[in-house]
Design a protein around this motif. Structure first.
Motif, PDB file in Angstrom:
ATOM      1  N   LEU A 120       2.033  14.796  -8.615  1.00 11.73           N
ATOM      2  CA  LEU A 120       3.015  15.884  -8.698  1.00 11.73           C
ATOM      3  C   LEU A 120       3.501  16.092 -10.124  1.00 11.73           C
ATOM      4  N   SER A 121       3.757  14.992 -10.844  1.00  8.85           N
ATOM      5  CA  SER A 121       4.214  15.140 -12.226  1.00  8.85           C
ATOM      6  C   SER A 121       3.105  15.701 -13.118  1.00  8.85           C
ATOM      7  N   LEU A 122       1.848  15.327 -12.854  1.00  8.34           N
ATOM      8  CA  LEU A 122       0.738  15.878 -13.621  1.00  8.34           C
ATOM      9  C   LEU A 122       0.591  17.374 -13.357  1.00  8.34           C
ATOM     10  N   MET A 123       0.708  17.782 -12.098  1.00  2.00           N
ATOM     11  CA  MET A 123       0.620  19.209 -11.778  1.00  2.00           C
ATOM     12  C   MET A 123       1.766  19.989 -12.418  1.00  2.00           C
ATOM     13  N   LEU A 124       2.960  19.436 -12.406  1.00  2.00           N
ATOM     14  CA  LEU A 124       4.093  20.101 -13.036  1.00  2.00           C
ATOM     15  C   LEU A 124       3.876  20.238 -14.536  1.00  2.00           C
ATOM     16  N   PHE A 125       3.378  19.186 -15.160  1.00  2.00           N
ATOM     17  CA  PHE A 125       3.101  19.218 -16.595  1.00  2.00           C
ATOM     18  C   PHE A 125       2.061  20.282 -16.931  1.00  2.00           C
ATOM     19  N   LEU A 126       0.978  20.352 -16.155  1.00  2.00           N
ATOM     20  CA  LEU A 126      -0.066  21.335 -16.419  1.00  2.00           C
ATOM     21  C   LEU A 126       0.434  22.761 -16.189  1.00  2.00           C
ATOM     22  N   LEU A 127       1.238  22.953 -15.158  1.00  2.00           N
ATOM     23  CA  LEU A 127       1.779  24.286 -14.905  1.00  2.00           C
ATOM     24  C   LEU A 127       2.719  24.729 -16.016  1.00  2.00           C
ATOM     25  N   LEU A 128       3.548  23.819 -16.499  1.00  2.00           N
ATOM     26  CA  LEU A 128       4.446  24.186 -17.588  1.00  2.00           C
ATOM     27  C   LEU A 128       3.665  24.509 -18.856  1.00  2.00           C
ATOM     28  N   PRO A 163       0.812  -1.231   0.000  1.00  2.00           N
ATOM     29  CA  PRO A 163       0.000   0.000   0.000  1.00  2.00           C
ATOM     30  C   PRO A 163       0.839   1.272   0.000  1.00  2.00           C
ATOM     31  N   LEU A 164       1.968   1.262   0.699  1.00  2.00           N
ATOM     32  CA  LEU A 164       2.831   2.448   0.678  1.00  2.00           C
ATOM     33  C   LEU A 164       3.419   2.668  -0.705  1.00  2.00           C
ATOM     34  N   LEU A 165       3.758   1.601  -1.394  1.00  2.00           N
ATOM     35  CA  LEU A 165       4.291   1.736  -2.748  1.00  2.00           C
ATOM     36  C   LEU A 165       3.272   2.400  -3.659  1.00  2.00           C
ATOM     37  N   TRP A 166       2.010   1.958  -3.585  1.00  2.00           N
ATOM     38  CA  TRP A 166       0.972   2.554  -4.434  1.00  2.00           C
ATOM     39  C   TRP A 166       0.701   3.994  -4.035  1.00  2.00           C
ATOM     40  N   LEU A 167       0.797   4.291  -2.747  1.00  2.00           N
ATOM     41  CA  LEU A 167       0.616   5.676  -2.298  1.00  2.00           C
ATOM     42  C   LEU A 167       1.719   6.570  -2.860  1.00  2.00           C
ATOM     43  N   TYR A 168       2.960   6.107  -2.804  1.00  2.00           N
ATOM     44  CA  TYR A 168       4.064   6.894  -3.345  1.00  2.00           C
ATOM     45  C   TYR A 168       3.942   7.055  -4.854  1.00  2.00           C
ATOM     46  N   LEU A 169       3.524   6.015  -5.538  1.00  2.00           N
ATOM     47  CA  LEU A 169       3.332   6.126  -6.982  1.00  2.00           C
ATOM     48  C   LEU A 169       2.216   7.108  -7.310  1.00  2.00           C
ATOM     49  N   TYR A 170       1.147   7.099  -6.529  1.00  2.00           N
ATOM     50  CA  TYR A 170       0.029   8.014  -6.747  1.00  2.00           C
ATOM     51  C   TYR A 170       0.460   9.461  -6.506  1.00  2.00           C
ATOM     52  N   ILE A 171       1.215   9.689  -5.441  1.00  2.00           N
ATOM     53  CA  ILE A 171       1.711  11.045  -5.154  1.00  2.00           C
ATOM     54  C   ILE A 171       2.659  11.506  -6.253  1.00  2.00           C
ATOM     55  N   PHE A 172       3.524  10.620  -6.707  1.00  2.00           N
ATOM     56  CA  PHE A 172       4.442  10.972  -7.790  1.00  2.00           C
ATOM     57  C   PHE A 172       3.671  11.301  -9.061  1.00  2.00           C
ATOM     58  N   PHE A 173       2.648  10.540  -9.366  1.00  2.00           N
ATOM     59  CA  PHE A 173       1.827  10.809 -10.541  1.00  2.00           C
ATOM     60  C   PHE A 173       1.137  12.166 -10.428  1.00  2.00           C
TER      61      PHE A 173
END
Length: 52
Positions: free
Chosen positions: A18-26, A6-16
């Protein structure tokens, strides 16, 4: 260990997220190339008016 999955999926979800927010901001702050301007209305037109 199965307990860590469950922690692995949580970290993957948070990473996804953050990367989506960075992509949209750029994409928001980086402007696209300027579009070609339309010809001015004073330019002569080749179209002929409809006639019956």
């Amino acid at each position: 260990m199965p307990q860590m999955a469950p922690l692995l999926w949580l970290y993957l979800y948070i990473f996804f997220l953050l990367s989506l927010m960075l992509f949209l901001l750029l994409n928001y702050f980086i402007k696209p190339f300027e579009k070609m301007s339309l010809p001015s209305p004073s330019a002569p037109t080749i179209q002929t008016p409809w006639s019956l």
